[in-house]
Design an enzyme around this catalytic site. Structure first.
Site, PDB file in Angstrom:
ATOM      1  CD  GLU A  22      -7.678   0.727   2.796  1.00  0.00           C
ATOM      2  OE1 GLU A  22      -6.683   0.402   2.587  1.00  0.00           O
ATOM      3  OE2 GLU A  22      -8.440   0.832   2.998  1.00  0.00           O
ATOM      4  CG  ASP A  30      -8.251  -2.152   8.197  1.00  0.00           C
ATOM      5  OD1 ASP A  30      -7.566  -2.321   8.686  1.00  0.00           O
ATOM      6  OD2 ASP A  30      -8.146  -0.978   7.752  1.00  0.00           O
ATOM      7  CD  GLU A  71       0.393   1.772   2.801  1.00  0.00           C
ATOM      8  OE1 GLU A  71       0.518   1.566   1.841  1.00  0.00           O
ATOM      9  OE2 GLU A  71      -1.082   1.451   3.410  1.00  0.00           O
ATOM     10  CD  GLU A  91      -3.133   0.504   9.305  1.00  0.00           C
ATOM     11  OE1 GLU A  91      -2.787  -0.286  10.131  1.00  0.00           O
ATOM     12  OE2 GLU A  91      -4.122   1.342   9.492  1.00  0.00           O
TER      13      GLU A  91
HETATM   14  C1  BDP Z   1      -5.815  -0.303   6.806  1.00  0.00           C
HETATM   15  C2  BDP Z   1      -4.512   0.332   6.218  1.00  0.00           C
HETATM   16  C3  BDP Z   1      -4.142   0.765   5.061  1.00  0.00           C
HETATM   17  C4  BDP Z   1      -3.602  -0.737   4.458  1.00  0.00           C
HETATM   18  C5  BDP Z   1      -5.281  -1.678   4.200  1.00  0.00           C
HETATM   19  C6  BDP Z   1      -4.947  -3.278   3.717  1.00  0.00           C
HETATM   20  O1  BDP Z   1      -4.208   1.456   7.008  1.00  0.00           O
HETATM   21  O2  BDP Z   1      -2.647   0.727   5.091  1.00  0.00           O
HETATM   22  O3  BDP Z   1      -3.138  -0.603   2.917  1.00  0.00           O
HETATM   23  O4  BDP Z   1      -5.235  -1.698   5.870  1.00  0.00           O
HETATM   24  O5  BDP Z   1      -4.617  -4.093   4.670  1.00  0.00           O
HETATM   25  O6  BDP Z   1      -5.323  -1.045   8.160  1.00  0.00           O
HETATM   26  O7  BDP Z   1      -4.716  -2.999   2.357  1.00  0.00           O
END
Ligand code: BDP
Length: 705
Positions: A298, A371, A174, A399
């Site tokens: 999430e 984030d 991921e 990312e």
């Molecule tokens: C976000 C990412 C996601 C991660 C999430 C996390 O887009 O893929 O799962 O953080 O940290 O930035 O849990």
């Protein structure tokens, strides 16, 4: 004669890496022959033998690594002997549990390198301490420092220094941009890829002592008996390097693989299931590190599904660990749909729980409140939970920072957070002091970096991405090191030792993050990137699965101005910070320009401290940011003779991509925001030659399945 030719051949083969293309696999551990003959002679004189004082497995690794390193650097084998040889000068490796090496709980990892008579002694309180000392010693040689009279003492400031892999059982990663996962689950435990050992070496060389091997969006599979055997095999590779293995766990595992009706943390059977699971893990992996948990975030399940709190969940797991020497790292990255300001969510959920967590629990907090954006103010939880040890989580994988196509050196970003002053206990209450536990006298402390490592031959995709892995480890060990010092060290070990070239590369690296921010999200803009893939610009994004996944939620552009008002007139997220911070950031005149639009909705014609209006400053930053990529290209071109040709060409091509995409960001953002500001692009900059519609088409392409 024959012997001489053979020796010559050996020397040539030994020096071969100098002439063949550098594929980047060896990272900063190149151990190529020291080019300066006089220096080589001095090192050889100081290292005629290695001797070590015990059978500790990590100590043995230290001796082997020193032999390997010196063999390459000095171009001759250095024998490992049982006892120091009187007439010769050599290197002694010694574990001395009572050695006086200052530092807190983490000092068992510390080392001292000093002269004892004619010999150099590397002392550690543990095998790991000696191993870290050996890498420090090798670094001296790799970077061309003298060994004579060496006197170095160093102890890590933070105890748990972890990489977090977001790797999935199917081999995908991921947010990974360097190929697939390095873990080959279908081959384990029988087949051990030699890459695992090189991975462990690299980590140990920068002081990393733990790895959470799987994605925080975890699969329950890792907790099955079959996978525990595979994890055990990996732990066996890591152990000689002083690295412990940790697991991200899927909260609903008791239901999904345990056959229970619930995963309620207060349910007796659930508690028993986790306790039995942790016993299974420790039976197979006696030095297992513990659990990392993403819960109720999430869409992941968690204790709140049963009306319980994060503390209920974390404490249950801590109890399940029982007497085993492990910890629970519970992530604070949570936010529910429908909130007026996502900025405040983690704080609102976690702050009230301060003081209720079990002693083995650390709460893991991202550097900023949203984030992993290219620039965020520090997370308001730092300083706000004095009774709970907080792990700082940063993202090494890029990312939101251009994947593996943009050259962005992240040490300045990590340091910006670590050096931020929360002011919660007066001036000097930095995030670093919260994290290392010194501000609130915690016994345990941790830091985690989301790895940028994959199956690509050079590990990180972008060759310069290796520097971010390196910098994370070095800062986890000692956050007082400067970004430039780390970049210099890395460049000298990895790319070149020619002083002018080193200075040029370090300069490019050191400015790269600011440049990236300028052409993507200047002045405190955030979360305006392409939907889902988080790549490229999409500031017009207004429809998504949730409002807080759009861009307009964050930038709030309108005919009046730009930015998210988080003062008392707006969401009041500013109130989460200590009064001193509020005071500075609450006034647009004193708020640092880098954070301005994080906290204020500023009028387009409002003059800023630079003398330009908001609109003109915004446009200027987009234009100069994109132009700075051309500067990076020129600087990089100038070091061509000093850097390996293949590597140089690779970075050159990626800089071409970066330039193209910087223009993409610039044009998208100035054209889009111009629809609100209704003002011309300021001189001397030329308006984009393409239209907003052209760019939207391009962005849409990236979103196609
Ligand atoms: C976000 C990412 C996601 C991660 C999430 C996390 O887009 O893929 O799962 O953080 O940290 O930035 O849990």
């Amino acid at each position: 004669m024959l012997l001489r030719s053979l020796l010559l051949l050996l020397v040539i083969v030994g020096a071969a890496p100098l002439c063949r293309a550098d594929d980047g696999y060896r990272l900063w551990l190149k151990y190529d022959l020291v080019a300066d003959a006089a220096q080589r002679t001095q090192y050889r004189a100081a290292a005629q033998f290695i001797s070590s004082n015990g059978s500790d497995v990590v100590l043995k690794t230290a001796a082997a690594e020193l032999q390997r390193g010196l063999q390459g650097l000095l171009g001759q084998p250095v024998p490992l002997v049982a006892k120091a040889e009187g007439a010769k000068r050599g290197i002694l490796l010694a574990i001395d549990p009572s050695a006086n090496i200052s530092g807190g709980a983490a000092s068992k990892d510390g080392y001292r390198i000093s002269m004892q008579g004619r010999n150099l002694v590397v002392t550690g309180r543990s095998g790991a301490g000696v191993l870290y000392g050996v890498y420090a010693l090798l670094r001296q040689v790799q970077t061309g420092q003298p060994l004579a009279g060496l006197n170095l003492t160093s102890s890590p400031r933070i105890q748990y220094r972890l990489l977090n892999h977001w790797d999935n059982p199917n081999g995908t990663v991921e947010r990974g941009y360097a190929g697939s996962s390095i873990w080959k689950w279908y081959e384990l435990p029988q087949l051990l890829d030699p890459r695992y050992t090189d991975y462990a070496r690299a980590n140990a060389s920068i002081g990393i002592n733990g790895v959470a091997i799987n994605n925080v969006n975890a699969s329950a599979r890792y907790l099955t008996a079959e996978y525990i055997q595979k994890i055990k095999a990996l732990a066996g590779v890591m152990r000689p390097y002083g690295i412990r293995v940790y697991l991200s766990v899927f909260w609903a595992a008791p239901k999904v693989i345990g056959g229970l009706k619930t995963s309620d943390p207060l349910d007796a059977q659930v508690k028993q299931w986790w306790a039995a699971k942790s016993d299974d893990l420790y039976k197979e992996i006696p030095d297992f590190g513990g659990f990392l948990v993403k819960a109720n975030s999430e869409g992941e399940p968690g204790p709140q599904d049963y009306g319980r709190t994060h503390a209920d969940g974390a404490n249950m797991l801590a109890t399940a660990l029982g007497a085993h020497d492990g910890i629970v790292m519970w992530r604070a990255f949570v936010y529910k749909a429908g909130s007026a300001d996502r900025f405040k969510q983690a704080y609102e959920e976690f702050k009230p729980l301060d003081g209720t967590f079990a002693p083995k629990v650390l709460v893991q907090v991202k550097n900023g409140p949203i984030d992993f954006q290219a620039r965020e103010p520090f997370h308001p939880l730092f300083g706000a939970m004095p009774k709970t040890p907080l792990v700082l989580e940063v993202q090494i994988t890029q990312e939101y920072l251009g994947f593996a196509s943009h050259l962005v050196y992240l040490a300045p970003m990590f340091k910006e957070c670590l050096d931020s002053d929360t002011q919660t206990k007066g001036p000097g209450s930095t995030v670093a002091k919260v994290v290392d536990g010194s501000l609130d006298q915690h016994r345990i402390s941790g830091i985690a970096g989301v790895a940028n490592i994959g199956s690509d031959r050079n590990w990180t995709g972008h060759p310069m991405g290796q520097a971010n892995w390196y910098a994370f480890g070095r800062l986890a060990w000692d956050y007082t090191l400067t970004s430039k010092a780390i970049a210099t060290e890395w460049t000298r070990m990895t790319l070149t030792r020619e002083p002018q070239a080193v200075a040029t590369i370090v300069d490019v690296m050191d400015r790269s993050r600011d440049i990236y921010v300028r052409y993507t999200t200047p002045l405190g803009l955030h979360h305006i990137m392409g939907q889902n893939i988080h790549y490229g610009p999409e500031p017009w994004l207004a429809e998504a699965g949730r409002p807080d996944w759009t861009a307009v939620y964050y930038h709030k552009a309108d005919s009046v101005g730009l930015g998210f008002d988080r003062t008392a007139r707006g969401s009041n997220a500013l109130s989460l910070y200590s009064p001193g911070v509020q005071q500075q950031w609450g006034d647009p005149k004193t708020c640092p320009l880098n954070y301005l639009l994080w906290f204020h909705h500023v009028g387009w014609r409002q003059p800023l401290s630079t003398g330009r209006t908001l609109w003109n400053e915004l446009a200027t930053r987009y234009y100069t940011g994109a132009d700075s990529v051309t500067w990076m290209q020129q600087r990089w071109a100038s070091v061509k003779p000093q850097v390996d040709a293949a590597l140089h060409a690779d970075v050159t091509a990626r800089l071409d991509i970066q330039r193209r995409e910087a223009l993409w960001w610039r044009d998208a953002c100035v054209l889009y925001f111009q629809t609100f500001s209704k003002q011309p692009i300021p001189a001397p900059f030329a308006p984009p030659t393409r239209t907003l519609a052209d760019i939207k088409t391009l962005v849409n392409l990236y979103q196609l399945k």
